[in-house]
Design an enzyme around this catalytic site. Structure first.
Site, short mmCIF file in Angstrom:
data_model
loop_
_atom_site.label_atom_id
_atom_site.label_comp_id
_atom_site.label_asym_id
_atom_site.label_seq_id
_atom_site.Cartn_x
_atom_site.Cartn_y
_atom_site.Cartn_z
N GLU A 1 -32.06 12.15 -18.91
CA GLU A 1 -32.60 11.98 -20.26
C GLU A 1 -33.32 10.62 -20.37
O GLU A 1 -34.40 10.53 -20.95
CB GLU A 1 -31.48 12.07 -21.30
CG GLU A 1 -30.96 13.48 -21.56
CD GLU A 1 -30.00 13.97 -20.46
OE1 GLU A 1 -29.56 13.15 -19.63
OE2 GLU A 1 -29.70 15.18 -20.43
N GLU B 1 -32.91 1.97 -6.11
CA GLU B 1 -31.84 2.97 -6.14
C GLU B 1 -32.43 4.36 -6.36
O GLU B 1 -32.04 5.33 -5.71
CB GLU B 1 -30.82 2.62 -7.23
CG GLU B 1 -29.72 3.67 -7.35
CD GLU B 1 -28.54 3.24 -8.22
OE1 GLU B 1 -28.51 2.09 -8.67
OE2 GLU B 1 -27.66 4.08 -8.45
N TYR C 1 -23.04 -3.10 -12.94
CA TYR C 1 -23.94 -3.01 -14.09
C TYR C 1 -23.21 -2.45 -15.31
O TYR C 1 -23.05 -3.10 -16.31
CB TYR C 1 -25.13 -2.08 -13.78
CG TYR C 1 -26.26 -2.66 -12.95
CD1 TYR C 1 -26.11 -3.83 -12.21
CD2 TYR C 1 -27.50 -2.02 -12.91
CE1 TYR C 1 -27.15 -4.34 -11.46
CE2 TYR C 1 -28.56 -2.51 -12.16
CZ TYR C 1 -28.38 -3.67 -11.43
OH TYR C 1 -29.42 -4.15 -10.69
N SER C 2 -22.78 -1.16 -15.18
CA SER C 2 -22.27 -0.44 -16.36
C SER C 2 -20.98 -1.03 -16.89
O SER C 2 -20.18 -1.61 -16.15
CB SER C 2 -22.03 1.02 -15.99
OG SER C 2 -23.16 1.57 -15.40
C1 LIG Z 1 -21.25 8.91 -9.43
C2 LIG Z 1 -21.60 7.72 -10.23
C3 LIG Z 1 -21.71 6.50 -9.63
C4 LIG Z 1 -22.00 5.37 -10.37
N1 LIG Z 1 -22.06 4.16 -9.75
C5 LIG Z 1 -22.26 3.04 -10.48
C6 LIG Z 1 -22.21 1.75 -9.87
O1 LIG Z 1 -21.99 1.63 -8.68
N2 LIG Z 1 -22.39 0.68 -10.65
C7 LIG Z 1 -22.62 0.77 -11.99
O2 LIG Z 1 -22.79 -0.24 -12.63
N3 LIG Z 1 -22.67 1.97 -12.61
C8 LIG Z 1 -22.49 3.12 -11.88
N4 LIG Z 1 -22.50 4.34 -12.50
C9 LIG Z 1 -22.66 4.41 -13.95
C10 LIG Z 1 -23.96 5.02 -14.42
O3 LIG Z 1 -25.00 4.14 -14.27
C11 LIG Z 1 -23.76 5.46 -15.88
O4 LIG Z 1 -22.85 6.52 -15.87
C12 LIG Z 1 -25.02 5.89 -16.54
O5 LIG Z 1 -25.84 4.79 -16.77
C13 LIG Z 1 -24.78 6.60 -17.86
O6 LIG Z 1 -24.01 5.82 -18.71
P1 LIG Z 1 -22.68 6.39 -19.38
O7 LIG Z 1 -21.86 6.98 -18.34
O8 LIG Z 1 -22.11 5.36 -20.23
O9 LIG Z 1 -23.22 7.60 -20.29
P2 LIG Z 1 -23.86 7.48 -21.73
O10 LIG Z 1 -24.86 6.43 -21.74
O11 LIG Z 1 -22.78 7.44 -22.74
O12 LIG Z 1 -24.61 8.87 -21.80
C14 LIG Z 1 -24.01 10.08 -22.23
C15 LIG Z 1 -25.11 11.10 -22.42
O13 LIG Z 1 -26.02 10.62 -23.41
C16 LIG Z 1 -27.34 10.67 -22.92
N5 LIG Z 1 -28.13 9.62 -23.56
C17 LIG Z 1 -27.81 8.32 -23.70
N6 LIG Z 1 -28.80 7.67 -24.34
C18 LIG Z 1 -29.76 8.57 -24.59
C19 LIG Z 1 -31.04 8.52 -25.23
N7 LIG Z 1 -31.52 7.38 -25.73
N8 LIG Z 1 -31.78 9.64 -25.30
C20 LIG Z 1 -31.30 10.81 -24.80
N9 LIG Z 1 -30.10 10.92 -24.19
C21 LIG Z 1 -29.34 9.81 -24.09
C22 LIG Z 1 -27.17 10.49 -21.43
O14 LIG Z 1 -28.31 10.97 -20.73
C23 LIG Z 1 -25.93 11.31 -21.17
O15 LIG Z 1 -26.29 12.65 -21.06
C24 LIG Z 1 -22.22 5.49 -11.76
C25 LIG Z 1 -22.12 6.73 -12.38
C26 LIG Z 1 -21.81 7.84 -11.64
C27 LIG Z 1 -21.71 9.18 -12.32
#
Ligand SMILES: Cc1cc2nc3c(=O)[nH]c(=O)nc-3n(C[C@H](O)[C@H](O)[C@H](O)COP(=O)(O)OP(=O)(O)OC[C@H]3O[C@@H](n4cnc5c(N)ncnc54)[C@H](O)[C@@H]3O)c2cc1C
Lengths: 383, 364
Positions: free
Chosen positions: A368, A242, A125-126
């Site tokens: 969040e 999930e 996804y990400s």
């Molecule tokens: C251990 C682990 C396993 C994972 N496994 C997978 C996987 O198997 N497949 C996959 O696709 N992804 C996976 N992920 C990714 C995960 O889904 C993303 O890390 C998550 O969606 C957050 O995105 P980001 O890391 O880009 O953080 P960002 O989106 O950049 O967020 C950074 C901060 O900003 C906050 N934020 C963002 N938008 C808002 C808003 N509108 N309002 C308030 N706060 C906000 C967030 O809450 C966070 O605190 C995994 C992540 C982890 C940590």
């Protein structure tokens, strides 16, 4: 936890407990990080042969078709022995999705191999630029008649470098507004030419996830799940599964068991201040378990869970982190040790699980984001 | 609320920050993790040459004769870049040893510490007798020699220093001994930590004690003083750790974009960051108010400060990771190192719960 087992359930519990004690290898117990495939997959397959890998799946797809009471029993008994985390992308996430949206061919091809453990799945996804704002993803799948050609990057794929297949979200309509209307859900065999995985170490020094590079990757059209440009609904349905898995009280119960071992070994269990903190936490986890099994009950009646999975994830992950905080506190002067503590019959890790538990409020939609969803969709707040 | 600093203090703070940056900042710490005690003896010696370790030592004994505010400033800067050298241990050992300076052996050790050549780590344990801990001092040979027996846990970098200041009990008081690492009858069991800097359990078996830093009567005060000063020092480092963790995070909130804007524009994160900021400001005020009371630090305040700074630093660092999202959960991102250092500092000489209990007991 809430009620005594019925005589039938008590028999079932005894059967599960006896079998787990006899069959769960000792060196797989009490692990914090998920053991690597060569260690964990034999155990996955053993559970599968016993018929207990998918208690919640219907029998027609190779599941156990277990009652709610039986599911609770299995999860409690696994927690009791500190059983290791299994790879769940197939059995908990993709499986239910294929049952709902998959073609007969997709079900026949993939479900049996999820049950047997012959195929490990990753979740694509990400992306580097699309985390919380998943709908802005840019990995493209171009339509070439009988197949798609995929280009882009994914990141944070749990076990991406160990997986055999990946389900992923790709952009199939660049012009779509809103953005999520141009996204499709598809399956890709990770042996396809053009795919590279870069392992990434997590904060607890575990090579948990990977960054995936996709260069001109050919994906047959029959690997599309759900309608073209209809991937968003499928993806969100999967995320609800999930969140349900993340909300299981099993995770926190496992930490409670560690707190018990550590505090018994070092005498803190006798400290009334400490006991009070532990009791407060136990009560919260009991309430969480009530909510969780209530949700499983609702799902069993065929009703959708809706945004309740977000409520559960918030509560569950707060409890998990409160539990790992208390575990560190219980460890006292050993609360920064990198190695496991001597705690009677088996050693107990405290710091790795504390660090690992940071994940819970980030993945599967951060806390969040869950709060934003609940404020709007459940409380009906404006904005 | 900026600190009210004198020009001299500001100069000190700037020079410490500059030296640590030149030495390599957080990147240097990362490279040292888990290797040879997790710190660099050469850098430690340079710090000595800069005069840091003589901060609390009187000018007559070759020190700078400064006070806790200056020590707080130095350690805050060290905390900000996760400097791994045992600065607090060196500074406070030098102070304690300067009290025994009439003894020529101790005077030599003391000047070695101040110059950064000799590294002495206080071995105080938790001081509450938990789990059979404690070092007993006894006399033998009709009073001519003193022996030490027992054990002391949680001694940092114990295998990578030259000696210890050992808090013992018995022999008519609570004496403090200098014990060289090479002493016969001493064994060291190191264990790795998440911070990359080991803790050890020291076991003393029929060990012939080295020089007594102070006599049995004065010993109680010095043991206590040593412990309380170290608690103050840890709080100072914790304040530095949490303020840098927030600074790094605020920078990230300004640059990382989601939903077409900087994530720092989301109120949920703004409020979180501001809550963390308020924690840092109040912990920092607490630190410098305690510093202003002078070297004769009260044990209840030292414990209150350590408990508070530990709790707040752990919270701020956890929050910093949360605000980073997925990248904050990786090994390669520095923000995790801040949480690990906060864990380490909060554990050394007793965690929040330990010091809450000590505070409660002292307050009666
Ligand atoms: C251990 C682990 C396993 C994972 N496994 C997978 C996987 O198997 N497949 C996959 O696709 N992804 C996976 N992920 C990714 C995960 O889904 C993303 O890390 C998550 O969606 C957050 O995105 P980001 O890391 O880009 O953080 P960002 O989106 O950049 O967020 C950074 C901060 O900003 C906050 N934020 C963002 N938008 C808002 C808003 N509108 N309002 C308030 N706060 C906000 C967030 O809450 C966070 O605190 C995994 C992540 C982890 C940590």
């Amino acid at each position: 936890m809430f009620r005594k087992d019925s005589p039938i359930d008590a028999d079932f519990r005894a059967e599960v407990r006896g079998w787990l004690e006899a069959n769960l290898p000792h060196d797989l117990r009490g692990k914090t990080a998920r053991p690597h495939p060569p260690e964990i997959m034999p155990w996955y397959k053993a559970l599968s042969r016993r018929g207990w890998i998918a208690p919640h799946w219907p029998k027609e797809h190779g599941g156990m078709g277990a009652t709610l009471a039986q599911q609770i029993i299995i999860s409690e008994e696994l927690a009791r022995l500190s059983a290791p985390h299994l790879p769940v992308q197939g059995v908990n996430h993709l499986g239910p999705i294929l049952m709902k949206y998959g073609t007969p061919g997709q079900k026949a091809q993939h479900l049996p191999k999820i049950i047997s453990g012959d195929v490990i799945w990753a979740q694509g996804y990400s992306e580097p630029g699309a985390g919380s704002d998943l709908a802005s993803l840019t990995t493209r799948a171009d339509d070439k008649g009988d197949h798609f050609v995929v280009n882009g990057q994914k990141i944070w794929q749990t076990w991406g470098h160990y997986a055999d297949w990946m389900f992923m979200l790709v952009r199939t309509d660049a012009a779509a507004t809103p953005k999520h209307a141009g996204i499709s859900f598809m399956l890709v065999d990770l042996k396809t030419p053009g795919i590279k995985a870069r392992p990434i170490m997590n904060i607890a020094d575990d090579d948990e996830f990977a960054q995936m590079f996709l260069d001109d990757v050919v994906v047959p059209k029959e690997n599309l799940v759900g309608p073209l440009n209809g991937g968003w609904k499928v993806a969100n349905d999967l995320l609800a599964h999930e969140r349900l898995g993340t909300s299981s009280p099993q995770h926190t119960m496992e930490v409670l068991a560690r707190i018990e071992r550590v505090s018994t070994a070092n005498g803190k269990a006798a400290d009334p201040v400490f006991r009070d903190k532990l009791a407060a936490l136990r009560i919260k986890v009991t309430a969480q378990a009530a909510m969780f099994w209530h949700a499983v009950d609702i799902i069993a009646t065929g009703q959708p869970l809706g945004p309740s999975s977000s409520t559960m994830k918030l509560v569950a992950t707060d409890n998990l982190q409160a539990a790992t905080d208390l575990l560190i506190e219980a460890a006292g002067a050993h609360g920064a040790d990198a190695e496991r503590l001597e705690t009677g019959s088996e050693p107990t890790d405290v710091t790795q699980i504390f660090l690992q538990s940071r994940r819970a409020t980030i993945y599967g939609g951060s806390s969040e984001i869950q709060r934003n969803v609940l404020a709007k969709r459940v409380l009906g707040l404006p904005g | 609320m900026d600190l009210l600093l004198t020009d001299e203090q500001r100069l000190l703070q700037d020079s410490v920050a500059k030296m640590l940056a030149q030495a390599g900042g957080v990147k240097r710490t990362r490279g040292l993790r888990g290797k040879d005690g997790g710190f660099d003896r050469a850098v430690h010696e340079r710090m000595g040459q800069e005069g840091w370790f003589g901060l609390l030592v009187s000018p007559e004994s070759g020190g700078l004769g400064m006070g806790l505010s200056e020590l707080g400033l130095v350690l805050m800067e060290a905390g900000k870049v996760l400097a791994p050298e045992p600065i607090a241990a060196a500074t406070i050992s030098a102070y304690a040893l300067s009290h025994g300076a009439s003894n020529p052996e101790l005077a030599q050790v003391s000047s070695g510490i101040v110059e950064g050549r000799t590294l002495v780590i206080p071995a105080l344990g938790l001081g509450d007798g938990s789990r059979g801990e404690g070092i007993k001092a006894s006399t033998a040979n009709g009073g001519k020699t003193r022996r030490l027996d027992g054990n002391c846990d949680g001694v940092p970098m114990a295998a990578y220093c030259d000696g210890y200041l050992v808090a013992a009990e018995g022999a008519g008081g609570a004496p403090l001994f200098y014990v060289p690492k090479a002493a016969k009858g001493l064994s060291i069991a190191s264990r790795p930590t998440v911070d990359g800097r080991p803790f050890a359990r020291l076991t003393f078996e029929n060990l012939t004690a080295g020089a007594l830093v102070t006599g049995p009567d004065a010993g109680i005060d010095l043991q206590r003083r040593l412990r309380d000063l170290l608690l103050f020092a840890q709080a100072a480092e914790l304040v530095g750790v949490m303020s840098a963790a927030l600074d790094i995070t605020v920078e990230y909130l300004k640059t990382r974009k989601q939903f077409g804007k900087a994530i720092g524009s989301f109120q949920a994160l703004q409020h979180r960051a501001v809550d963390d900021f308020a924690k840092i400001v109040s912990a920092r005020s607490f630190l410098f108010q305690v510093a202003a009371q002078g070297i004769d630090i009260s044990s209840s305040m030292a414990s209150a400060l350590k408990a508070h700074a530990s709790a707040e630093a752990l919270d701020v660092c956890k929050s910093a990771i949360q605000m980073h999202g997925g990248i904050g959960f990786t090994e390669e991102c520095d923000i995790g190192l801040y949480l690990k250092r906060a864990m380490w500092l909060s554990v050394w000489l007793g965690n929040e719960a330990h010091h809450r209990a000590r505070y409660a007991a002292l307050m009666g």
